[in-house]
Design an enzyme around this catalytic site. Sequence first.
Site, mmCIF file in Angstrom:
data_model
loop_
_atom_site.group_PDB
_atom_site.id
_atom_site.type_symbol
_atom_site.label_atom_id
_atom_site.label_comp_id
_atom_site.label_asym_id
_atom_site.label_seq_id
_atom_site.Cartn_x
_atom_site.Cartn_y
_atom_site.Cartn_z
ATOM 1 N N GLU A 41 2.271 -3.990 5.388
ATOM 2 C CA GLU A 41 1.297 -3.567 4.375
ATOM 3 C C GLU A 41 1.581 -4.203 3.022
ATOM 4 O O GLU A 41 1.056 -3.773 1.999
ATOM 5 C CB GLU A 41 1.301 -2.039 4.238
ATOM 6 C CG GLU A 41 2.524 -1.435 3.593
ATOM 7 C CD GLU A 41 3.647 -1.124 4.582
ATOM 8 O OE1 GLU A 41 4.493 -0.278 4.272
ATOM 9 O OE2 GLU A 41 3.682 -1.734 5.666
ATOM 10 N N ASP A 69 -5.371 -0.612 10.262
ATOM 11 C CA ASP A 69 -5.842 -2.005 10.261
ATOM 12 C C ASP A 69 -7.097 -2.169 9.410
ATOM 13 O O ASP A 69 -7.263 -3.183 8.706
ATOM 14 C CB ASP A 69 -6.128 -2.469 11.697
ATOM 15 C CG ASP A 69 -4.851 -2.738 12.478
ATOM 16 O OD1 ASP A 69 -3.762 -2.750 11.862
ATOM 17 O OD2 ASP A 69 -4.936 -2.931 13.710
ATOM 18 N N ILE A 92 0.849 -1.189 0.000
ATOM 19 C CA ILE A 92 0.000 0.000 0.000
ATOM 20 C C ILE A 92 0.883 1.238 0.000
ATOM 21 O O ILE A 92 1.787 1.367 0.829
ATOM 22 C CB ILE A 92 -0.940 -0.012 1.219
ATOM 23 C CG1 ILE A 92 -1.848 -1.247 1.163
ATOM 24 C CG2 ILE A 92 -1.768 1.270 1.284
ATOM 25 C CD1 ILE A 92 -2.690 -1.456 2.406
ATOM 26 N N ASN A 139 -1.237 5.555 8.912
ATOM 27 C CA ASN A 139 -1.106 5.233 10.336
ATOM 28 C C ASN A 139 -0.811 6.476 11.177
ATOM 29 O O ASN A 139 -1.409 6.679 12.239
ATOM 30 C CB ASN A 139 0.001 4.198 10.550
ATOM 31 C CG ASN A 139 -0.481 2.775 10.352
ATOM 32 O OD1 ASN A 139 -1.667 2.489 10.511
ATOM 33 N ND2 ASN A 139 0.412 1.883 10.005
#
Length: 228
Positions: free
Chosen positions: A137, A111, A95, A102
């Site tokens: 990720e 998440d 990603i 985050n």
Amino acid sequence: KKPLLEFLMVECVFIVFVVMAQAVIIRAREVREHLEQLTKSEQELMVERAISDKLLKIDALTGLYNHKTFHEYLVSLLEQCESNGLRLQLALFDIDNFKRVNDTYGHWVGDLVLKEVAAKVGGLIGLNDFAARYGGEEFAVIFTDKSIHEAYAAAEELRLKIAAMEHPYAGGKPITVSIGLCDYQLGDGKEKLFRKTDHALYAAKHSGKNAVVTASAAHDDDNILSYA
């Protein structure tokens, strides 16, 4: 007296027979219940084993296969490539700018993004393909029984569908992925396959992200070190 005695004897025999029959019926019922209990226990044990086995193979957060299971499956498939000519492509993707998600919205939002991306991947791949959370990720997809053009089209569909997802809890901004794709060449082995795919992912990241780059295209880029 004699008929009375005979009658009593017949009655006694009948009573004994009835008592024995009841004992046999009770015993048969006990045996049946015991067998049913054993069967139930075995079934419960099988279910518990199946659940336990699944938990060992599945990533708890995303529901995709975990890193260990991915490598086990890939080794098995590469053996099929070498012995039976199975066609295989490996896609590695992660990603874009996930750390920013985050840091800006918190790990619980991160998440959620991971779960949603994983669900999209799991829903788009074919029945003969295999998806795993490779770590953090980063995800991995093994395409089988496809040409490189078909695998590229599938990877491009993944990229587009993921970019089109809505994430209102993450500021409403699109979440994108960069994908490196490699067509397995006989004799390469797992290590070289990963080097080529990783190289393609690196190229996708450094060409502006939100892109699918094949290992052959990355190899042709003079600005990137070739692994061939």
